[in-house]
Design a protein around this motif. Structure first.
Motif, PDB file in Angstrom:
ATOM      1  N   ASP A 152      21.561 -80.341  -3.228  1.00 21.29           N
ATOM      2  CA  ASP A 152      22.471 -81.456  -2.976  1.00 21.29           C
ATOM      3  C   ASP A 152      23.890 -80.918  -2.947  1.00 21.29           C
ATOM      4  OD1 ASP A 152      23.493 -84.013  -2.614  1.00 21.29           O
ATOM      5  OD2 ASP A 152      23.572 -84.422  -4.763  1.00 21.29           O
ATOM      6  N   LEU A 153      24.407 -80.707  -1.752  1.00 23.91           N
ATOM      7  CA  LEU A 153      25.765 -80.227  -1.592  1.00 23.91           C
ATOM      8  C   LEU A 153      26.731 -81.395  -1.705  1.00 23.91           C
ATOM      9  CD1 LEU A 153      27.508 -77.722  -0.878  1.00 23.91           C
ATOM     10  CD2 LEU A 153      27.354 -78.473   1.495  1.00 23.91           C
ATOM     11  N   ASP A 154      27.810 -81.200  -2.460  1.00 24.77           N
ATOM     12  CA  ASP A 154      28.836 -82.221  -2.575  1.00 24.77           C
ATOM     13  C   ASP A 154      29.399 -82.528  -1.188  1.00 24.77           C
ATOM     14  OD1 ASP A 154      31.902 -82.898  -2.902  1.00 24.77           O
ATOM     15  OD2 ASP A 154      30.911 -83.452  -4.782  1.00 24.77           O
ATOM     16  N   ASP A 155      29.525 -83.799  -0.849  1.00 27.97           N
ATOM     17  CA  ASP A 155      29.985 -84.213   0.475  1.00 27.97           C
ATOM     18  C   ASP A 155      31.318 -83.588   0.872  1.00 27.97           C
ATOM     19  OD1 ASP A 155      27.719 -85.753   0.532  1.00 27.97           O
ATOM     20  OD2 ASP A 155      28.758 -87.673   0.355  1.00 27.97           O
ATOM     21  N   SER A 156      32.185 -83.323  -0.085  1.00 28.52           N
ATOM     22  CA  SER A 156      33.502 -82.767   0.225  1.00 28.52           C
ATOM     23  C   SER A 156      33.430 -81.303   0.639  1.00 28.52           C
ATOM     24  CB  SER A 156      34.422 -82.912  -0.988  1.00 28.52           C
ATOM     25  OG  SER A 156      33.970 -82.081  -2.050  1.00 28.52           O
ATOM     26  N   GLN A 157      32.286 -80.658   0.468  1.00 30.90           N
ATOM     27  CA  GLN A 157      32.184 -79.228   0.756  1.00 30.90           C
ATOM     28  C   GLN A 157      31.549 -78.913   2.109  1.00 30.90           C
ATOM     29  OE1 GLN A 157      30.284 -77.820  -2.868  1.00 30.90           O
ATOM     30  NE2 GLN A 157      32.289 -77.419  -3.741  1.00 30.90           N
ATOM     31  N   TYR A 158      31.193 -79.925   2.867  1.00 28.02           N
ATOM     32  CA  TYR A 158      30.585 -79.669   4.173  1.00 28.02           C
ATOM     33  C   TYR A 158      31.556 -79.070   5.175  1.00 28.02           C
ATOM     34  CZ  TYR A 158      25.955 -81.441   3.193  1.00 28.02           C
ATOM     35  OH  TYR A 158      24.700 -81.591   2.691  1.00 28.02           O
ATOM     36  N   SER A 159      32.848 -79.142   4.921  1.00 26.78           N
ATOM     37  CA  SER A 159      33.819 -78.540   5.846  1.00 26.78           C
ATOM     38  C   SER A 159      33.671 -77.023   5.894  1.00 26.78           C
ATOM     39  CB  SER A 159      35.243 -78.921   5.451  1.00 26.78           C
ATOM     40  OG  SER A 159      35.539 -78.425   4.163  1.00 26.78           O
ATOM     41  N   ASN A 160      33.055 -76.437   4.883  1.00 21.96           N
ATOM     42  CA  ASN A 160      32.838 -74.984   4.842  1.00 21.96           C
ATOM     43  C   ASN A 160      31.455 -74.586   5.355  1.00 21.96           C
ATOM     44  OD1 ASN A 160      35.373 -74.553   3.655  1.00 21.96           O
ATOM     45  ND2 ASN A 160      34.533 -75.059   1.650  1.00 21.96           N
ATOM     46  N   PHE A 161      30.649 -75.554   5.756  1.00 24.41           N
ATOM     47  CA  PHE A 161      29.300 -75.288   6.242  1.00 24.41           C
ATOM     48  C   PHE A 161      29.363 -74.705   7.647  1.00 24.41           C
ATOM     49  CE2 PHE A 161      25.528 -76.937   8.561  1.00 24.41           C
ATOM     50  CZ  PHE A 161      24.542 -76.249   7.865  1.00 24.41           C
ATOM     51  N   LEU A 162      28.728 -73.536   7.856  1.00 26.31           N
ATOM     52  CA  LEU A 162      28.720 -72.890   9.169  1.00 26.31           C
ATOM     53  C   LEU A 162      27.439 -73.148   9.946  1.00 26.31           C
ATOM     54  CD1 LEU A 162      30.264 -69.413   8.303  1.00 26.31           C
ATOM     55  CD2 LEU A 162      31.365 -71.339   9.457  1.00 26.31           C
ATOM     56  N   GLY A 163      26.326 -73.265   9.247  1.00 26.88           N
ATOM     57  CA  GLY A 163      25.062 -73.468   9.933  1.00 26.88           C
ATOM     58  C   GLY A 163      23.891 -73.190   9.019  1.00 26.88           C
ATOM     59  N   VAL A 164      22.712 -73.403   9.569  1.00 25.11           N
ATOM     60  CA  VAL A 164      21.481 -73.176   8.822  1.00 25.11           C
ATOM     61  C   VAL A 164      20.578 -72.282   9.660  1.00 25.11           C
ATOM     62  CG1 VAL A 164      20.406 -75.289   9.699  1.00 25.11           C
ATOM     63  CG2 VAL A 164      19.557 -74.273   7.597  1.00 25.11           C
ATOM     64  N   TRP A 165      19.929 -71.348   9.012  1.00 22.16           N
ATOM     65  CA  TRP A 165      18.994 -70.450   9.678  1.00 22.16           C
ATOM     66  C   TRP A 165      17.640 -70.695   9.029  1.00 22.16           C
ATOM     67  CZ3 TRP A 165      21.152 -66.910  13.228  1.00 22.16           C
ATOM     68  CH2 TRP A 165      20.229 -66.092  13.893  1.00 22.16           C
ATOM     69  N   THR A 166      16.688 -71.221   9.787  1.00 22.68           N
ATOM     70  CA  THR A 166      15.377 -71.548   9.245  1.00 22.68           C
ATOM     71  C   THR A 166      14.412 -70.389   9.445  1.00 22.68           C
ATOM     72  OG1 THR A 166      15.700 -73.906   9.621  1.00 22.68           O
ATOM     73  CG2 THR A 166      13.422 -73.148   9.417  1.00 22.68           C
ATOM     74  N   ILE A 167      13.724 -70.036   8.381  1.00 22.33           N
ATOM     75  CA  ILE A 167      12.660 -69.033   8.429  1.00 22.33           C
ATOM     76  C   ILE A 167      11.345 -69.807   8.334  1.00 22.33           C
ATOM     77  CG2 ILE A 167      11.697 -66.942   7.406  1.00 22.33           C
ATOM     78  CD1 ILE A 167      14.656 -66.656   8.311  1.00 22.33           C
ATOM     79  N   PRO A 168      10.659 -70.020   9.448  1.00 26.32           N
ATOM     80  CA  PRO A 168       9.410 -70.785   9.387  1.00 26.32           C
ATOM     81  C   PRO A 168       8.291 -69.964   8.744  1.00 26.32           C
ATOM     82  CG  PRO A 168       9.931 -70.183  11.666  1.00 26.32           C
ATOM     83  CD  PRO A 168      11.028 -69.646  10.804  1.00 26.32           C
ATOM     84  N   GLY A 169       7.386 -70.651   8.081  1.00 24.25           N
ATOM     85  CA  GLY A 169       6.248 -69.963   7.471  1.00 24.25           C
ATOM     86  C   GLY A 169       5.450 -69.168   8.492  1.00 24.25           C
ATOM     87  N   ALA A 170       5.375 -69.673   9.722  1.00 27.18           N
ATOM     88  CA  ALA A 170       4.611 -68.998  10.776  1.00 27.18           C
ATOM     89  C   ALA A 170       5.250 -67.676  11.215  1.00 27.18           C
ATOM     90  CB  ALA A 170       4.463 -69.925  11.974  1.00 27.18           C
TER      91      ALA A 170
END
Length: 161
Positions: A91-109
């Protein structure tokens, strides 16, 4: 009127440029024997050494010494953020999303399993990132690592500046 087509330049598909390589990072804060559930923070936040100011993240590799082969997300941030405790619902604090660059998903497959471990590499054209790059992992399954050192990640890409 003729249409001008601009060839893909180094900002889109870098080839032959300098590369950054974080080296293997054992994910800190993973507790052996803990039963995670999907959506939990997996370990604590950590710094990814880029060796450059800006780059394009193009691959994330994983060594899973416990052969859990569970999907997870690597959430990437350009500045410090308040991490979620290991094994707690992320749960990221809503005020900290300005520093979010992206998400990299590693799928189980993506994992290739061997007798008692597994590896994965997920590639992409490039997610723009900048130093200092910080990360926290979020599981998308129910791993239960035998040792605190069972999961390591490596981030590689092309240097922009």
């Amino acid at each position: 009127m003729p249409v001008k087509v601009r060839p893909a330049g180094p900002e889109l598909f870098p080839v032959g440029g300098r590369l950054f390589d974080s080296g293997w990072i054992v994910v800190p804060g993973i507790v052996a024997g803990v039963a995670y559930v999907s959506g939990d923070a997996m370990g604590t936040k950590f710094l990814i050494p880029l060796g450059c100011a800006e780059g394009l993240l193009q691959a994330v590799s994983v060594i899973d010494l416990d052969s859990e082969r569970i999907a997870f997300d690597a959430l990437l941030f350009s500045a410090d953020f308040t991490a979620t405790a290991d094994n707690a619902a992320f749960d990221l604090d809503d005020s900290q999303y300005s520093n979010f660059l992206g998400v990299w998903t590693i799928p189980g497959a993506a994992f290739v399993a061997f007798s008692d471990n597994a590896v994965a590499t997920v590639t992409d054209y490039g997610l723009p990132v900048r130093a200092p790059l910080r990360c926290q992992l979020v599981t998308r399954g129910v791993p239960n690592y035998t040792a605190a050192t069972d999961l390591a990640v490596r981030f590689t890409g092309t240097v922009l500046s």
